[in-house]
Design a protein around this motif. Structure first.
Motif, short mmCIF file in Angstrom:
data_model
loop_
_atom_site.label_atom_id
_atom_site.label_comp_id
_atom_site.label_asym_id
_atom_site.label_seq_id
_atom_site.Cartn_x
_atom_site.Cartn_y
_atom_site.Cartn_z
N LEU A 24 0.83 -1.20 0.00
CA LEU A 24 0.00 0.00 0.00
C LEU A 24 0.87 1.25 0.00
N VAL A 25 0.33 2.32 -0.57
CA VAL A 25 0.96 3.64 -0.52
C VAL A 25 -0.13 4.65 -0.18
N ASP A 26 0.29 5.79 0.31
CA ASP A 26 -0.67 6.86 0.56
C ASP A 26 -1.02 7.52 -0.76
N GLY A 27 -2.32 7.67 -1.00
CA GLY A 27 -2.77 8.38 -2.20
C GLY A 27 -2.64 9.88 -2.00
N ASP A 28 -2.96 10.62 -3.03
CA ASP A 28 -2.89 12.09 -2.95
C ASP A 28 -3.77 12.64 -1.84
N ASP A 29 -4.84 11.90 -1.53
CA ASP A 29 -5.76 12.34 -0.48
C ASP A 29 -5.36 11.81 0.89
N GLY A 30 -4.21 11.10 0.97
CA GLY A 30 -3.73 10.57 2.23
C GLY A 30 -4.30 9.21 2.60
N ARG A 31 -5.23 8.72 1.80
CA ARG A 31 -5.83 7.41 2.07
C ARG A 31 -4.99 6.32 1.41
N PRO A 32 -4.92 5.14 2.02
CA PRO A 32 -4.12 4.06 1.44
C PRO A 32 -4.70 3.56 0.12
N GLN A 33 -3.79 3.27 -0.80
CA GLN A 33 -4.16 2.70 -2.10
C GLN A 33 -3.27 1.51 -2.38
N VAL A 34 -3.80 0.54 -3.11
CA VAL A 34 -3.03 -0.64 -3.46
C VAL A 34 -2.00 -0.26 -4.52
N MET A 35 -0.74 -0.54 -4.23
CA MET A 35 0.31 -0.33 -5.21
C MET A 35 0.61 -1.65 -5.93
N GLU A 36 0.56 -2.74 -5.17
CA GLU A 36 0.87 -4.05 -5.74
C GLU A 36 0.15 -5.13 -4.96
N LEU A 37 -0.41 -6.08 -5.68
CA LEU A 37 -1.00 -7.27 -5.08
C LEU A 37 -0.20 -8.44 -5.61
N GLU A 38 0.59 -9.03 -4.75
CA GLU A 38 1.48 -10.12 -5.16
C GLU A 38 0.92 -11.44 -4.67
N LEU A 39 0.69 -12.35 -5.62
CA LEU A 39 0.16 -13.67 -5.29
C LEU A 39 1.17 -14.78 -5.52
N VAL A 40 2.30 -14.43 -6.11
CA VAL A 40 3.37 -15.38 -6.37
C VAL A 40 4.67 -14.74 -5.92
N GLU A 41 5.44 -15.47 -5.16
CA GLU A 41 6.74 -14.98 -4.70
C GLU A 41 7.79 -16.00 -5.12
#
Length: 65
Positions: A24-41
């Motif tokens: 997650l990262v902070d969006g422009d409005d300060g709310r968390p947004q998904v940057m990456e959803l990793e299902l395979v490592e």
């Protein structure tokens, strides 16, 4: 956490994932947004905690049956 849980709930046909990571990262409005959803490592870094190998192996074998 709510944003990450919603992201995981959006994965089709995957009610129980063996591995997932939501970045997650902070969006422009300060709310968390998904940057990456990793299902395979490609590297689970099991060498950092050798005691985890039996549990990971059992989970994978259990999911395959």
């Amino acid at each position: 956490r709510e944003v990450a849980e919603r992201a995981l709930a959006a994965v089709p046909d995957a009610p129980e994932l063996l591995y997932a990571r939501v970045d997650l990262v902070d969006g422009d409005d300060g709310r968390p947004q998904v940057m990456e959803l990793e299902l395979v490592e490609p590297n689970l870094f099991l060498d950092l905690h050798p005691g985890s190998v039996p549990a990971v192996t059992a989970a994978i074998l259990g999911a395959a049956t």
